[in-house]
Motif scaffolding. Sequence first.
Motif, PDB file in Angstrom:
ATOM      1  N   VAL A  62       0.842  -1.198   0.000  1.00 50.78           N
ATOM      2  CA  VAL A  62       0.000   0.000   0.000  1.00 50.78           C
ATOM      3  C   VAL A  62       0.876   1.246   0.000  1.00 50.78           C
ATOM      4  CG1 VAL A  62      -1.668   1.342   1.346  1.00 50.78           C
ATOM      5  CG2 VAL A  62      -2.002  -1.120   1.043  1.00 50.78           C
ATOM      6  N   GLN A  63       1.933   1.235   0.802  1.00 53.07           N
ATOM      7  CA  GLN A  63       2.841   2.378   0.857  1.00 53.07           C
ATOM      8  C   GLN A  63       3.497   2.622  -0.503  1.00 53.07           C
ATOM      9  OE1 GLN A  63       6.100   1.856   3.580  1.00 53.07           O
ATOM     10  NE2 GLN A  63       6.760   3.974   3.414  1.00 53.07           N
ATOM     11  N   CYS A  64       3.963   1.574  -1.144  1.00 52.37           N
ATOM     12  CA  CYS A  64       4.596   1.717  -2.465  1.00 52.37           C
ATOM     13  C   CYS A  64       3.604   2.209  -3.512  1.00 52.37           C
ATOM     14  CB  CYS A  64       5.209   0.389  -2.904  1.00 52.37           C
ATOM     15  SG  CYS A  64       6.654  -0.093  -1.971  1.00 52.37           S
ATOM     16  N   LEU A  65       2.396   1.661  -3.496  1.00 54.31           N
ATOM     17  CA  LEU A  65       1.374   2.064  -4.448  1.00 54.31           C
ATOM     18  C   LEU A  65       0.968   3.522  -4.226  1.00 54.31           C
ATOM     19  CD1 LEU A  65      -0.240   1.021  -6.822  1.00 54.31           C
ATOM     20  CD2 LEU A  65      -1.962   0.179  -5.208  1.00 54.31           C
ATOM     21  N   THR A  66       0.901   3.943  -2.965  1.00 56.76           N
ATOM     22  CA  THR A  66       0.585   5.337  -2.641  1.00 56.76           C
ATOM     23  C   THR A  66       1.672   6.262  -3.170  1.00 56.76           C
ATOM     24  OG1 THR A  66      -0.637   4.697  -0.665  1.00 56.76           O
ATOM     25  CG2 THR A  66       0.144   6.973  -0.767  1.00 56.76           C
ATOM     26  N   GLU A  67       2.933   5.898  -2.978  1.00 54.75           N
ATOM     27  CA  GLU A  67       4.041   6.714  -3.478  1.00 54.75           C
ATOM     28  C   GLU A  67       4.010   6.797  -5.001  1.00 54.75           C
ATOM     29  OE1 GLU A  67       7.803   5.481  -1.822  1.00 54.75           O
ATOM     30  OE2 GLU A  67       6.997   5.542   0.214  1.00 54.75           O
ATOM     31  N   LEU A  68       3.670   5.700  -5.643  1.00 57.56           N
ATOM     32  CA  LEU A  68       3.556   5.684  -7.102  1.00 57.56           C
ATOM     33  C   LEU A  68       2.442   6.621  -7.569  1.00 57.56           C
ATOM     34  CD1 LEU A  68       4.493   4.321  -9.780  1.00 57.56           C
ATOM     35  CD2 LEU A  68       2.674   2.656  -9.395  1.00 57.56           C
ATOM     36  N   ALA A  69       1.287   6.551  -6.917  1.00 57.75           N
ATOM     37  CA  ALA A  69       0.151   7.410  -7.279  1.00 57.75           C
ATOM     38  C   ALA A  69       0.483   8.879  -7.033  1.00 57.75           C
ATOM     39  CB  ALA A  69      -1.090   7.006  -6.485  1.00 57.75           C
ATOM     40  N   LEU A  70       1.134   9.171  -5.928  1.00 61.68           N
ATOM     41  CA  LEU A  70       1.509  10.550  -5.618  1.00 61.68           C
ATOM     42  C   LEU A  70       2.509  11.075  -6.644  1.00 61.68           C
ATOM     43  CD1 LEU A  70       1.271  12.964  -3.713  1.00 61.68           C
ATOM     44  CD2 LEU A  70       3.103  11.964  -2.352  1.00 61.68           C
ATOM     45  N   GLY A  71       3.480  10.261  -6.990  1.00 66.01           N
ATOM     46  CA  GLY A  71       4.462  10.662  -8.003  1.00 66.01           C
ATOM     47  C   GLY A  71       3.810  10.922  -9.350  1.00 66.01           C
ATOM     48  N   TYR A  72       2.849  10.068  -9.723  1.00 65.83           N
ATOM     49  CA  TYR A  72       2.141  10.260 -10.994  1.00 65.83           C
ATOM     50  C   TYR A  72       1.331  11.551 -10.957  1.00 65.83           C
ATOM     51  CZ  TYR A  72      -0.737   9.375 -15.081  1.00 65.83           C
ATOM     52  OH  TYR A  72      -1.379   9.487 -16.290  1.00 65.83           O
ATOM     53  N   ALA A  73       0.651  11.796  -9.846  1.00 67.45           N
ATOM     54  CA  ALA A  73      -0.153  13.020  -9.724  1.00 67.45           C
ATOM     55  C   ALA A  73       0.728  14.267  -9.805  1.00 67.45           C
ATOM     56  CB  ALA A  73      -0.928  13.013  -8.408  1.00 67.45           C
ATOM     57  N   GLN A  74       1.893  14.220  -9.184  1.00 67.79           N
ATOM     58  CA  GLN A  74       2.812  15.359  -9.250  1.00 67.79           C
ATOM     59  C   GLN A  74       3.317  15.563 -10.671  1.00 67.79           C
ATOM     60  OE1 GLN A  74       5.493  14.044  -6.171  1.00 67.79           O
ATOM     61  NE2 GLN A  74       4.517  15.331  -4.626  1.00 67.79           N
ATOM     62  N   GLU A  75       3.581  14.472 -11.369  1.00 70.17           N
ATOM     63  CA  GLU A  75       4.035  14.558 -12.760  1.00 70.17           C
ATOM     64  C   GLU A  75       2.947  15.157 -13.650  1.00 70.17           C
ATOM     65  OE1 GLU A  75       5.108  11.389 -16.206  1.00 70.17           O
ATOM     66  OE2 GLU A  75       6.055  11.054 -14.261  1.00 70.17           O
ATOM     67  N   VAL A  76       1.717  14.717 -13.462  1.00 68.09           N
ATOM     68  CA  VAL A  76       0.596  15.260 -14.231  1.00 68.09           C
ATOM     69  C   VAL A  76       0.421  16.747 -13.922  1.00 68.09           C
ATOM     70  CG1 VAL A  76      -1.918  15.183 -14.529  1.00 68.09           C
ATOM     71  CG2 VAL A  76      -0.601  13.070 -14.538  1.00 68.09           C
ATOM     72  N   GLN A  77       0.568  17.115 -12.661  1.00 64.51           N
ATOM     73  CA  GLN A  77       0.441  18.520 -12.288  1.00 64.51           C
ATOM     74  C   GLN A  77       1.475  19.376 -13.017  1.00 64.51           C
ATOM     75  OE1 GLN A  77       1.147  19.422  -8.166  1.00 64.51           O
ATOM     76  NE2 GLN A  77       1.057  21.611  -8.504  1.00 64.51           N
ATOM     77  N   LEU A  78       2.735  18.966 -12.956  1.00 63.03           N
ATOM     78  CA  LEU A  78       3.798  19.741 -13.607  1.00 63.03           C
ATOM     79  C   LEU A  78       3.609  19.792 -15.121  1.00 63.03           C
ATOM     80  CD1 LEU A  78       6.890  18.516 -11.567  1.00 63.03           C
ATOM     81  CD2 LEU A  78       5.740  20.736 -11.403  1.00 63.03           C
ATOM     82  N   ASP A  79       3.274  18.649 -15.714  1.00 66.61           N
ATOM     83  CA  ASP A  79       3.088  18.611 -17.167  1.00 66.61           C
ATOM     84  C   ASP A  79       1.889  19.448 -17.605  1.00 66.61           C
ATOM     85  OD1 ASP A  79       5.279  16.966 -17.372  1.00 66.61           O
ATOM     86  OD2 ASP A  79       4.134  15.137 -17.808  1.00 66.61           O
ATOM     87  N   SER A  80       0.789  19.355 -16.867  1.00 63.75           N
ATOM     88  CA  SER A  80      -0.396  20.118 -17.258  1.00 63.75           C
ATOM     89  C   SER A  80      -0.158  21.616 -17.104  1.00 63.75           C
ATOM     90  CB  SER A  80      -1.630  19.667 -16.477  1.00 63.75           C
ATOM     91  OG  SER A  80      -1.445  19.825 -15.096  1.00 63.75           O
TER      92      SER A  80
END
Length: 124
Positions: A62-80
């Motif tokens: 769960v911790q790893c999956l949460t970090e993955l989701a957070l990283g993806y969300a941050q990437e989408v934020q910066l790209d958008s």
Amino acid sequence: FLWSGEGRDARSAPERSTVGGMEGQEDEASLVEGQEELNYLVAKIAHEHGNRKGMTVSRKFVQCLTELALGYAQEVQLDSEAFARHARRTTVQLEDVRLCARRNEDVGRILDEYAQEQGLKSNV
């Protein structure tokens, strides 16, 4: 942050509190609260899927999956935000987020379904 109807100012950084020399503590507390909420949601979904498959889900997973989701969300934020700036806009719009998903059909489909449910139009 990206799903509001008004969008997000692509040039602005989060405001920091300067009350009593506690600069940034409110932002950090809000970030930690958001990460805890994300962790809770990821755990809930992972356990629901695990139960359906007759499997247990570890805390580390769960911790790893949460970090993955957070990283993806941050990437989408910066790209958008970059897409909005490129279009000479100061507000992130659905089309900017949709551009981030152009290489992932599943994410694009989910975004399109969300936009339709919310009555939003995508120009992409």
